[in-house]
Design an enzyme around this catalytic site. Sequence first.
Site, PDB file in Angstrom:
ATOM      1  N   HIS A   1      71.681  23.843  10.748  1.00 54.77           N
ATOM      2  CA  HIS A   1      71.244  25.154  11.260  1.00 54.77           C
ATOM      3  C   HIS A   1      72.183  26.286  10.871  1.00 54.77           C
ATOM      4  O   HIS A   1      71.745  27.374  10.517  1.00 54.77           O
ATOM      5  CB  HIS A   1      71.108  25.131  12.781  1.00 54.77           C
ATOM      6  CG  HIS A   1      70.085  24.174  13.274  1.00 54.77           C
ATOM      7  ND1 HIS A   1      70.383  22.851  13.504  1.00 54.77           N
ATOM      8  CD2 HIS A   1      68.773  24.333  13.561  1.00 54.77           C
ATOM      9  CE1 HIS A   1      69.298  22.226  13.922  1.00 54.77           C
ATOM     10  NE2 HIS A   1      68.300  23.101  13.966  1.00 54.77           N
TER      11      HIS A   1
ATOM     12  N   GLU B   1      77.344  21.772  15.891  1.00 54.67           N
ATOM     13  CA  GLU B   1      77.597  21.900  14.450  1.00 54.67           C
ATOM     14  C   GLU B   1      79.000  22.447  14.180  1.00 54.67           C
ATOM     15  O   GLU B   1      79.672  22.020  13.241  1.00 54.67           O
ATOM     16  CB  GLU B   1      76.500  22.752  13.798  1.00 54.67           C
ATOM     17  CG  GLU B   1      75.150  22.018  13.834  1.00 54.67           C
ATOM     18  CD  GLU B   1      74.033  22.644  13.001  1.00 54.67           C
ATOM     19  OE1 GLU B   1      72.970  22.027  12.921  1.00 54.67           O
ATOM     20  OE2 GLU B   1      74.216  23.755  12.450  1.00 54.67           O
TER      21      GLU B   1
ATOM     22  N   ARG C   1      63.753  36.822  39.316  1.00 51.06           N
ATOM     23  CA  ARG C   1      63.072  38.088  38.992  1.00 51.06           C
ATOM     24  C   ARG C   1      61.607  37.743  38.812  1.00 51.06           C
ATOM     25  O   ARG C   1      61.251  37.136  37.812  1.00 51.06           O
ATOM     26  CB  ARG C   1      63.547  38.644  37.645  1.00 51.06           C
ATOM     27  CG  ARG C   1      64.912  39.268  37.596  1.00 51.06           C
ATOM     28  CD  ARG C   1      65.139  39.798  36.178  1.00 51.06           C
ATOM     29  NE  ARG C   1      66.399  40.481  36.033  1.00 51.06           N
ATOM     30  CZ  ARG C   1      67.497  39.928  35.495  1.00 51.06           C
ATOM     31  NH1 ARG C   1      67.472  38.697  35.027  1.00 51.06           N
ATOM     32  NH2 ARG C   1      68.615  40.628  35.403  1.00 51.06           N
TER      33      ARG C   1
ATOM     34  N   ARG D   1      72.716  42.984  40.418  1.00 48.46           N
ATOM     35  CA  ARG D   1      71.387  42.629  40.923  1.00 48.46           C
ATOM     36  C   ARG D   1      71.198  42.964  42.402  1.00 48.46           C
ATOM     37  O   ARG D   1      70.073  42.959  42.889  1.00 48.46           O
ATOM     38  CB  ARG D   1      71.155  41.133  40.680  1.00 48.46           C
ATOM     39  CG  ARG D   1      71.005  40.749  39.213  1.00 48.46           C
ATOM     40  CD  ARG D   1      69.676  41.225  38.679  1.00 48.46           C
ATOM     41  NE  ARG D   1      68.572  40.782  39.501  1.00 48.46           N
ATOM     42  CZ  ARG D   1      68.070  39.545  39.520  1.00 48.46           C
ATOM     43  NH1 ARG D   1      68.576  38.633  38.712  1.00 48.46           N
ATOM     44  NH2 ARG D   1      67.073  39.228  40.323  1.00 48.46           N
TER      45      ARG D   1
HETATM   46  N1  URA Z   1      72.120  38.150  31.041  1.00 50.40           N
HETATM   47  C1  URA Z   1      71.449  37.413  31.947  1.00 50.40           C
HETATM   48  O1  URA Z   1      71.192  36.226  31.743  1.00 50.40           O
HETATM   49  N2  URA Z   1      71.042  38.031  33.080  1.00 50.40           N
HETATM   50  C2  URA Z   1      71.270  39.324  33.343  1.00 50.40           C
HETATM   51  O2  URA Z   1      70.863  39.829  34.383  1.00 50.40           O
HETATM   52  C3  URA Z   1      71.977  40.083  32.368  1.00 50.40           C
HETATM   53  C4  URA Z   1      72.391  39.466  31.219  1.00 50.40           C
END
Ligand code: URA
Length: 256
Positions: free
Chosen positions: A6, A79, A167, A220
């Site tokens: 790859h 790899e 989410r 978040r």
């Molecule tokens: N990367 C992620 O996986 N989640 C986020 O909220 C921001 C960057």
Amino acid sequence: MSPVYHLKLDKKVTRGAMFAFLPGDPDRVLKIAQAFDPDSREIARNREFRTLLGDLKGEPVLVTSTGIGGPSTAIAAEELARLGVRVFLRVGTSGAIQKDVRAGETVITAAAVRLDGASMDYAPIEYPAVADYEILNSLVASARELKIPFHVGITASTDTFYAGQDRQFSRYMIQRLHGSMEAWQKLGVLNYEMEASTLLTFCCAHGLKGGCITGVAVNRVEEHMVREELLDLAEERAIWIATKSMEKLVVSFKDL
Ligand code: URA
């Protein structure tokens, strides 16, 4: 030796490099390589895997993008290990889930919750995904020297950006994931990202050295989605810390 499938690299091209930065994003490869060697050059590119080679304190150092998530990270790590890389430093972005871990700051991963699937191919789920303590120490020392805000702790690595990180985007999200962010908050997890658990499990299981630093692209607790201006700052800071840390690692691990 024929090139690995790859990454399209062989040991001659990598000059036997034992050190690698692992960003997820192929565009971040150039930024990292430029940060430690303005004369670094691209040596391979295939799919999500782009590799530049530069010199740091006289040692060849690779920067290879992993793409997003465990499966492609596992390909890159396997790899590179076959090519002789022994020190793997992930430099990425993440979403903080604790109130005091602000967007634009950085998180140094001490260990990762294995919510991914790929790491199961290296060790059973009871096996921990832990950062190498010397890499961890060098990241902390570098963040302190640069006076960049950082947090050290547990990262949760998921296989999906939306459902796995609580989410709800699509019409239906499975019951188990509703409220999962709150559960991880209560357990003291600092952030979500998508590669650390695969990399750290792989490294621990194979006697290799792995570490991870991420720039916080979103908090978040405050908002759902990443904001571009904070993403750039977070990314830049993680790169500064990672390159300073690698300067120390190439000296201390020269004779690995
Ligand atoms: N990367 C992620 O996986 N989640 C986020 O909220 C921001 C960057």
